[in-house]
Scaffold this motif. Structure first.
Motif, short mmCIF file in Angstrom:
data_model
loop_
_atom_site.label_atom_id
_atom_site.label_comp_id
_atom_site.label_asym_id
_atom_site.label_seq_id
_atom_site.Cartn_x
_atom_site.Cartn_y
_atom_site.Cartn_z
N TYR A 1 12.56 11.54 -9.58
CA TYR A 1 12.32 12.93 -9.20
C TYR A 1 13.55 13.79 -9.49
CZ TYR A 1 8.02 11.79 -6.60
OH TYR A 1 6.76 11.40 -6.26
N GLN A 2 14.73 13.25 -9.15
CA GLN A 2 15.97 13.99 -9.39
C GLN A 2 16.19 14.21 -10.87
OE1 GLN A 2 19.02 11.78 -7.28
NE2 GLN A 2 19.00 13.26 -5.60
N LEU B 1 0.83 -1.20 0.00
CA LEU B 1 0.00 0.00 0.00
C LEU B 1 0.87 1.26 0.00
CD1 LEU B 1 -2.90 1.07 0.04
CD2 LEU B 1 -2.78 1.05 2.56
N ALA B 2 1.96 1.21 0.74
CA ALA B 2 2.88 2.35 0.79
C ALA B 2 3.41 2.66 -0.62
CB ALA B 2 4.03 2.07 1.75
N ILE B 3 3.76 1.62 -1.36
CA ILE B 3 4.26 1.81 -2.73
C ILE B 3 3.15 2.37 -3.62
CG2 ILE B 3 5.05 0.60 -4.81
CD1 ILE B 3 6.61 -1.28 -2.83
N ARG B 4 1.94 1.90 -3.40
CA ARG B 4 0.81 2.42 -4.18
C ARG B 4 0.64 3.93 -3.95
NH1 ARG B 4 -3.60 1.43 -7.09
NH2 ARG B 4 -5.59 2.42 -6.60
N PHE B 5 0.66 4.34 -2.68
CA PHE B 5 0.54 5.77 -2.37
C PHE B 5 1.69 6.56 -2.99
CE2 PHE B 5 -2.09 4.62 1.55
CZ PHE B 5 -3.27 5.06 0.97
N GLU C 1 12.67 -0.35 0.04
CA GLU C 1 13.71 0.69 0.00
C GLU C 1 14.24 0.87 -1.42
OE1 GLU C 1 16.43 -0.52 3.06
OE2 GLU C 1 15.13 0.28 4.65
N PHE C 2 14.42 -0.25 -2.12
CA PHE C 2 14.90 -0.18 -3.50
C PHE C 2 13.91 0.58 -4.38
CE2 PHE C 2 14.66 -1.97 -7.81
CZ PHE C 2 15.92 -1.65 -8.27
N ILE C 3 12.62 0.24 -4.25
CA ILE C 3 11.60 0.88 -5.07
C ILE C 3 11.49 2.37 -4.72
CG2 ILE C 3 9.10 0.96 -5.53
CD1 ILE C 3 9.15 -2.13 -5.42
N THR C 4 11.55 2.68 -3.43
CA THR C 4 11.52 4.08 -2.99
C THR C 4 12.68 4.85 -3.62
OG1 THR C 4 10.49 3.45 -0.90
CG2 THR C 4 11.52 5.60 -0.97
N ASN C 5 13.84 4.22 -3.69
CA ASN C 5 15.00 4.88 -4.31
C ASN C 5 14.79 5.12 -5.80
OD1 ASN C 5 16.47 5.08 -1.94
ND2 ASN C 5 17.47 3.10 -2.22
N THR C 6 14.12 4.20 -6.50
CA THR C 6 13.87 4.42 -7.93
C THR C 6 12.93 5.61 -8.13
OG1 THR C 6 12.01 2.84 -8.09
CG2 THR C 6 14.23 1.97 -8.54
N PHE C 7 11.98 5.79 -7.21
CA PHE C 7 11.11 6.97 -7.25
C PHE C 7 11.95 8.23 -7.09
CE2 PHE C 7 7.86 3.85 -6.40
CZ PHE C 7 6.70 4.38 -6.94
N LYS D 1 12.21 5.85 -19.77
CA LYS D 1 12.73 4.57 -19.27
C LYS D 1 12.62 4.47 -17.75
CE LYS D 1 16.01 2.60 -22.55
NZ LYS D 1 16.69 3.52 -23.49
N ASP D 2 12.93 5.57 -17.09
CA ASP D 2 12.87 5.58 -15.62
C ASP D 2 11.43 5.48 -15.14
OD1 ASP D 2 15.82 6.58 -14.64
OD2 ASP D 2 15.26 7.40 -16.60
N PHE D 3 10.54 6.19 -15.83
CA PHE D 3 9.13 6.12 -15.47
C PHE D 3 8.60 4.70 -15.69
CE2 PHE D 3 4.57 6.52 -16.18
CZ PHE D 3 4.19 7.29 -15.11
N PHE D 4 9.03 4.09 -16.78
CA PHE D 4 8.63 2.72 -17.08
C PHE D 4 9.08 1.77 -15.97
CE2 PHE D 4 9.47 -1.49 -18.81
CZ PHE D 4 8.26 -1.80 -19.41
N LYS D 5 10.33 1.95 -15.51
CA LYS D 5 10.90 1.09 -14.47
C LYS D 5 10.11 1.24 -13.16
CE LYS D 5 15.12 2.11 -13.51
NZ LYS D 5 16.58 2.32 -13.63
N VAL D 6 9.83 2.49 -12.81
CA VAL D 6 9.07 2.77 -11.60
C VAL D 6 7.67 2.16 -11.69
CG1 VAL D 6 7.90 4.66 -10.39
CG2 VAL D 6 10.33 4.82 -10.85
N THR D 7 7.04 2.30 -12.86
CA THR D 7 5.70 1.76 -13.07
C THR D 7 5.71 0.23 -12.96
OG1 THR D 7 5.10 3.61 -14.50
CG2 THR D 7 3.76 1.63 -14.69
N ARG D 8 6.73 -0.38 -13.55
CA ARG D 8 6.83 -1.84 -13.50
C ARG D 8 7.03 -2.31 -12.06
NH1 ARG D 8 11.47 -4.20 -16.97
NH2 ARG D 8 12.56 -3.37 -15.19
N ASN D 9 7.87 -1.62 -11.31
CA ASN D 9 8.09 -1.96 -9.90
C ASN D 9 6.79 -1.84 -9.10
OD1 ASN D 9 10.81 -2.53 -10.15
ND2 ASN D 9 11.45 -0.45 -9.66
#
Length: 123
Positions: free
Chosen positions: A116-117, A40-44, A106-112, A81-89
């Motif tokens: 952003y950066q 749920l945290a990842i969904r938010f 933590e890994f997925i949070t880092n990809t977000f 590509k980055d957005f795709f990766k985040v979406t897939r995760n």
């Protein structure tokens, strides 16, 4: 006993989505993570990303849009590509049958945060 109301009334997906643009999704994600609901945290966090991108004019947020629609919107952008990766995760975590581990979260949070950066946006 009988007649006791549940404390939490689950909202329908649509109602929940309508609240999104006013909700504090980062806090919601942190609260879910503290409770151990990492999916749920990842969904938010993902919905927050869509909201931020929408506010920045990077994509058009629509409550009936699918992730594929967003990917199509961003197809010719340098951060696609980055957005795709985040979406897939996100999809793997949210729709997958496996629970999300703290390491994965933590890994997925880092990809977000990387995304952003890359687009120079402060979440």
């Amino acid at each position: 006993g009988p007649g006791r109301k549940p404390l939490v009334v689950r909202k329908t997906e649509t109602e929940a989505t309508e609240d999104i643009l006013s909700a504090d999704l980062v806090k919601a994600a942190d609260d879910a993570a503290v409770k151990g609901d990492l999916r749920l945290a990842i969904r938010f966090r993902y919905i927050h990303l869509l909201k931020i991108f929408s506010q920045q004019g990077l994509l058009e947020y629509r409550k009936d849009a699918t992730n594929i629609d967003y990917l199509k919107q961003l197809y010719d952008r340098p951060y696609y590509k980055d957005f795709f990766k985040v979406t897939r995760n996100y999809e793997y975590a949210w729709y997958g049958d496996m629970p999300v581990s703290v390491q994965q979260y933590e890994f997925i949070t880092n990809t977000f945060n990387d995304l952003y950066q890359k687009v120079s946006v402060h979440p």
